[in-house]
Design a protein around this motif. Structure first.
Motif, PDB file in Angstrom:
ATOM      1  N   ALA A 193     -32.596  19.093 -32.115  1.00 10.88           N
ATOM      2  CA  ALA A 193     -33.731  18.538 -32.755  1.00 10.88           C
ATOM      3  C   ALA A 193     -33.285  17.137 -33.130  1.00 10.88           C
ATOM      4  CB  ALA A 193     -33.849  19.463 -34.195  1.00 10.88           C
ATOM      5  N   MET A 194     -32.235  16.785 -33.550  1.00  3.30           N
ATOM      6  CA  MET A 194     -32.007  15.283 -33.743  1.00  3.30           C
ATOM      7  C   MET A 194     -32.371  14.473 -32.795  1.00  3.30           C
ATOM      8  SD  MET A 194     -28.640  15.231 -36.200  1.00  3.30           S
ATOM      9  CE  MET A 194     -28.700  13.479 -36.440  1.00  3.30           C
ATOM     10  N   LEU A 195     -31.918  14.818 -31.736  1.00  2.08           N
ATOM     11  CA  LEU A 195     -31.927  14.277 -30.309  1.00  2.08           C
ATOM     12  C   LEU A 195     -33.368  14.036 -29.781  1.00  2.08           C
ATOM     13  CD1 LEU A 195     -28.939  14.782 -28.378  1.00  2.08           C
ATOM     14  CD2 LEU A 195     -29.138  12.771 -29.659  1.00  2.08           C
ATOM     15  N   GLN A 196     -34.173  15.090 -30.059  1.00  2.31           N
ATOM     16  CA  GLN A 196     -35.738  15.497 -29.594  1.00  2.31           C
ATOM     17  C   GLN A 196     -36.581  14.455 -30.536  1.00  2.31           C
ATOM     18  OE1 GLN A 196     -36.284  19.725 -29.787  1.00  2.31           O
ATOM     19  NE2 GLN A 196     -35.891  19.940 -27.538  1.00  2.31           N
ATOM     20  N   ALA A 197     -36.043  14.267 -31.785  1.00  5.71           N
ATOM     21  CA  ALA A 197     -36.796  13.466 -32.824  1.00  5.71           C
ATOM     22  C   ALA A 197     -36.809  12.012 -32.135  1.00  5.71           C
ATOM     23  CB  ALA A 197     -36.274  13.840 -34.214  1.00  5.71           C
ATOM     24  N   GLU A 198     -35.752  11.666 -31.618  1.00  3.85           N
ATOM     25  CA  GLU A 198     -35.479  10.239 -31.235  1.00  3.85           C
ATOM     26  C   GLU A 198     -35.958  10.052 -29.686  1.00  3.85           C
ATOM     27  OE1 GLU A 198     -32.246   7.944 -32.391  1.00  3.85           O
ATOM     28  OE2 GLU A 198     -31.423   9.397 -33.681  1.00  3.85           O
ATOM     29  N   GLY A 199     -36.887  10.886 -29.006  1.00  6.72           N
ATOM     30  CA  GLY A 199     -37.314  10.845 -27.819  1.00  6.72           C
ATOM     31  C   GLY A 199     -36.685  11.338 -26.461  1.00  6.72           C
ATOM     32  N   PHE A 200     -35.600  12.246 -26.766  1.00  4.41           N
ATOM     33  CA  PHE A 200     -34.675  12.641 -25.751  1.00  4.41           C
ATOM     34  C   PHE A 200     -35.218  14.139 -25.345  1.00  4.41           C
ATOM     35  CE2 PHE A 200     -32.164   9.308 -27.434  1.00  4.41           C
ATOM     36  CZ  PHE A 200     -31.880   8.610 -26.349  1.00  4.41           C
ATOM     37  N   SER A 201     -35.294  14.608 -24.049  1.00  6.12           N
ATOM     38  CA  SER A 201     -34.997  15.888 -23.699  1.00  6.12           C
ATOM     39  C   SER A 201     -33.951  16.610 -23.796  1.00  6.12           C
ATOM     40  CB  SER A 201     -35.894  15.957 -22.317  1.00  6.12           C
ATOM     41  OG  SER A 201     -36.035  17.126 -21.810  1.00  6.12           O
ATOM     42  N   VAL A 202     -33.784  17.666 -24.538  1.00  5.56           N
ATOM     43  CA  VAL A 202     -32.432  18.326 -24.412  1.00  5.56           C
ATOM     44  C   VAL A 202     -32.480  19.860 -24.076  1.00  5.56           C
ATOM     45  CG1 VAL A 202     -30.395  18.478 -25.800  1.00  5.56           C
ATOM     46  CG2 VAL A 202     -31.889  16.666 -26.161  1.00  5.56           C
ATOM     47  N   ARG A 203     -31.470  20.329 -23.414  1.00 10.13           N
ATOM     48  CA  ARG A 203     -31.460  21.688 -22.934  1.00 10.13           C
ATOM     49  C   ARG A 203     -30.095  22.158 -23.012  1.00 10.13           C
ATOM     50  NH1 ARG A 203     -32.249  18.713 -18.422  1.00 10.13           N
ATOM     51  NH2 ARG A 203     -31.180  19.114 -16.427  1.00 10.13           N
ATOM     52  N   PRO A 204     -29.762  23.305 -23.093  1.00 14.10           N
ATOM     53  CA  PRO A 204     -28.361  23.941 -23.201  1.00 14.10           C
ATOM     54  C   PRO A 204     -27.819  23.685 -21.627  1.00 14.10           C
ATOM     55  CG  PRO A 204     -29.787  25.450 -24.061  1.00 14.10           C
ATOM     56  CD  PRO A 204     -30.670  24.452 -23.439  1.00 14.10           C
ATOM     57  N   GLY A 205     -26.331  23.458 -21.700  1.00 14.04           N
ATOM     58  CA  GLY A 205     -25.769  23.487 -20.568  1.00 14.04           C
ATOM     59  C   GLY A 205     -25.253  24.961 -20.000  1.00 14.04           C
ATOM     60  N   SER A 206     -25.222  25.296 -18.964  1.00 10.48           N
ATOM     61  CA  SER A 206     -24.857  26.498 -18.353  1.00 10.48           C
ATOM     62  C   SER A 206     -23.312  27.059 -18.328  1.00 10.48           C
ATOM     63  CB  SER A 206     -25.597  26.584 -17.162  1.00 10.48           C
ATOM     64  OG  SER A 206     -24.955  25.679 -16.082  1.00 10.48           O
ATOM     65  N   LEU A 207     -22.652  25.991 -18.512  1.00  8.77           N
ATOM     66  CA  LEU A 207     -20.947  26.109 -18.272  1.00  8.77           C
ATOM     67  C   LEU A 207     -20.044  26.194 -19.374  1.00  8.77           C
ATOM     68  CD1 LEU A 207     -20.589  24.212 -15.117  1.00  8.77           C
ATOM     69  CD2 LEU A 207     -21.155  26.550 -15.182  1.00  8.77           C
ATOM     70  N   ALA A 208     -20.543  25.821 -20.628  1.00  6.72           N
ATOM     71  CA  ALA A 208     -19.809  25.848 -21.846  1.00  6.72           C
ATOM     72  C   ALA A 208     -20.871  25.923 -22.920  1.00  6.72           C
ATOM     73  CB  ALA A 208     -19.085  24.428 -21.729  1.00  6.72           C
ATOM     74  N   PRO A 209     -20.486  26.525 -23.989  1.00  8.14           N
ATOM     75  CA  PRO A 209     -21.530  26.788 -25.180  1.00  8.14           C
ATOM     76  C   PRO A 209     -21.678  25.556 -25.995  1.00  8.14           C
ATOM     77  CG  PRO A 209     -19.224  27.631 -25.536  1.00  8.14           C
ATOM     78  CD  PRO A 209     -19.157  27.229 -24.280  1.00  8.14           C
ATOM     79  N   GLN A 210     -20.848  24.483 -25.845  1.00 13.91           N
ATOM     80  CA  GLN A 210     -20.846  23.220 -26.593  1.00 13.91           C
ATOM     81  C   GLN A 210     -21.589  22.313 -25.764  1.00 13.91           C
ATOM     82  OE1 GLN A 210     -16.864  22.683 -28.125  1.00 13.91           O
ATOM     83  NE2 GLN A 210     -17.123  24.075 -29.869  1.00 13.91           N
ATOM     84  N   ALA A 211     -21.752  22.379 -24.761  1.00 12.70           N
ATOM     85  CA  ALA A 211     -22.539  21.483 -23.796  1.00 12.70           C
ATOM     86  C   ALA A 211     -24.038  21.487 -23.872  1.00 12.70           C
ATOM     87  CB  ALA A 211     -22.205  21.880 -22.337  1.00 12.70           C
ATOM     88  N   LEU A 212     -24.532  20.290 -23.866  1.00 14.29           N
ATOM     89  CA  LEU A 212     -26.104  20.056 -23.791  1.00 14.29           C
ATOM     90  C   LEU A 212     -26.188  18.897 -22.991  1.00 14.29           C
ATOM     91  CD1 LEU A 212     -26.796  19.776 -27.760  1.00 14.29           C
ATOM     92  CD2 LEU A 212     -27.315  21.548 -26.142  1.00 14.29           C
ATOM     93  N   LEU A 213     -27.498  19.348 -22.115  1.00 16.29           N
ATOM     94  CA  LEU A 213     -28.001  18.298 -20.805  1.00 16.29           C
ATOM     95  C   LEU A 213     -28.974  17.286 -21.530  1.00 16.29           C
ATOM     96  CD1 LEU A 213     -27.979  20.677 -18.031  1.00 16.29           C
ATOM     97  CD2 LEU A 213     -26.179  19.445 -18.863  1.00 16.29           C
ATOM     98  N   VAL A 214     -29.023  16.187 -21.569  1.00 11.61           N
ATOM     99  CA  VAL A 214     -29.821  14.939 -22.106  1.00 11.61           C
ATOM    100  C   VAL A 214     -30.271  14.344 -20.973  1.00 11.61           C
ATOM    101  CG1 VAL A 214     -29.967  13.324 -23.747  1.00 11.61           C
ATOM    102  CG2 VAL A 214     -28.145  15.206 -23.974  1.00 11.61           C
ATOM    103  N   ASP A 215     -31.714  14.326 -20.972  1.00 13.64           N
ATOM    104  CA  ASP A 215     -32.616  13.624 -19.986  1.00 13.64           C
ATOM    105  C   ASP A 215     -32.678  12.249 -20.686  1.00 13.64           C
ATOM    106  OD1 ASP A 215     -32.598  15.550 -17.833  1.00 13.64           O
ATOM    107  OD2 ASP A 215     -34.238  16.418 -18.764  1.00 13.64           O
ATOM    108  N   PRO A 216     -33.150  11.152 -20.025  1.00  9.48           N
ATOM    109  CA  PRO A 216     -33.376   9.904 -20.644  1.00  9.48           C
ATOM    110  C   PRO A 216     -34.346   9.843 -21.467  1.00  9.48           C
ATOM    111  CG  PRO A 216     -32.866   9.832 -18.014  1.00  9.48           C
ATOM    112  CD  PRO A 216     -33.157  11.127 -18.730  1.00  9.48           C
ATOM    113  N   SER A 217     -34.507   8.930 -22.322  1.00 10.13           N
ATOM    114  CA  SER A 217     -35.283   8.860 -23.610  1.00 10.13           C
ATOM    115  C   SER A 217     -36.635   8.430 -23.056  1.00 10.13           C
ATOM    116  CB  SER A 217     -34.958   8.092 -24.685  1.00 10.13           C
ATOM    117  OG  SER A 217     -35.890   7.577 -25.213  1.00 10.13           O
ATOM    118  N   SER A 218     -37.781   8.775 -23.154  1.00 10.38           N
ATOM    119  CA  SER A 218     -39.167   8.375 -23.106  1.00 10.38           C
ATOM    120  C   SER A 218     -39.211   6.776 -23.166  1.00 10.38           C
ATOM    121  CB  SER A 218     -40.090   8.992 -23.496  1.00 10.38           C
ATOM    122  OG  SER A 218     -40.223   9.277 -25.076  1.00 10.38           O
ATOM    123  N   GLU A 219     -38.556   6.082 -24.408  1.00  6.71           N
ATOM    124  CA  GLU A 219     -38.393   4.652 -24.697  1.00  6.71           C
ATOM    125  C   GLU A 219     -37.352   3.786 -24.155  1.00  6.71           C
ATOM    126  OE1 GLU A 219     -38.429   4.887 -28.918  1.00  6.71           O
ATOM    127  OE2 GLU A 219     -40.340   6.111 -29.121  1.00  6.71           O
TER     128      GLU A 219
END
Length: 243
Positions: free
Chosen positions: A202-228
């Motif tokens: 939620a914090m990263l999305q609020a700053e313009g990032f697209s975030v989704r869970p990683g598939s190989l580890a529970p603490q992993a998140l995949l972050v796409d570049p910010s729209s800005e």
């Protein structure tokens, strides 16, 4: 003076030259050091990184795009000339927001002021650059499945392509080459002692990032570049040690 040269292109050129001439140097480490030494802005660092890894990933393909304009193969060019041509061709055909005049001017200035090329080399480079930007679309890549065609299309060394084809066959080799040439997503590991996946997302999305869970580890998140165009390492979450 080097004030006329884009800081991003200057850093990219210096990084690529070090990688080209110093055995065992790592592009990411060299780029990070150069960016720190020059206090490179975040947007310039991103452009420099795009150029550096784009040139390294597509080197043989880039050589193919300008080889028809030469009287000798790219392999026989001065290392500095070849590297500058690769940089220019990558910006021309792989990046959409770089003006052609900036590509030509900065490349020529790099040749003269940073790499101290001889006037004849600078003139040769300038002439080839102007032909590149004036020819419009790049030459069509070879579409056959011969090893020589695949090497150019996917920028793979001949020896490695031969080993892959012999071991896996052409169809699977093409899949391997395509996978190797795909830039992986940025993966971050959240600090589970300080936050949760939902909160950090939620914090990263609020700053313009697209975030989704990683598939190989529970603490992993995949972050796409910010729209800005913002780096995830510029966020409050990073500075608070949440990942």
């Amino acid at each position: 003076m080097t004030t006329k040269i884009s800081p991003a292109r200057l850093t990219a050129a210096q990084t690529l030259m070090i990688v080209e001439t110093e055995p065992f140097s790592q592009a990411g480490d060299v780029l990070a050091r150069k960016a720190t030494e020059t206090a490179l802005r975040a947007d310039d660092t991103r452009l420099a990184r795009t150029i550096v890894f784009g040139v390294l990933r597509n080197a043989l393909t880039l050589d193919f795009y300008y080889a028809h304009l030469l009287k000798q193969p790219p392999a026989k060019l001065d290392t500095r000339v070849r590297m500058l041509l690769r940089m220019a061709v990558f910006q021309q055909y792989f990046l959409s927001k770089v003006p052609e005049y900036a590509i030509v001017n900065d490349t020529v200035e790099l040749a003269k002021m940073i790499f101290r090329l001889k006037p004849l080399q600078v003139g040769f480079l300038n002439a080839v650059l102007r032909k590149i930007v004036s020819q419009g679309a790049p030459p069509q890549l070879p579409q056959g499945n011969k090893a020589s065609h695949l090497c150019i299309r996917y920028s793979f060394p001949w020896e490695l392509a031969g080993i892959l084809i012999q071991k896996y066959g052409t169809h699977k080799t093409i899949a391997i080459m395509e996978a190797c040439n795909t830039e992986p997503p940025l993966t971050i590991r959240l600090n589970a002692l300080r936050t949760t996946s939902d909160t950090l997302t939620a914090m990263l999305q609020a700053e313009g990032f697209s975030v989704r869970p990683g598939s190989l580890a529970p603490q992993a998140l995949l972050v796409d570049p910010s729209s800005e165009g913002k780096s995830v390492f510029e966020t409050s979450a990073f500075h608070e040690g949440l990942f």
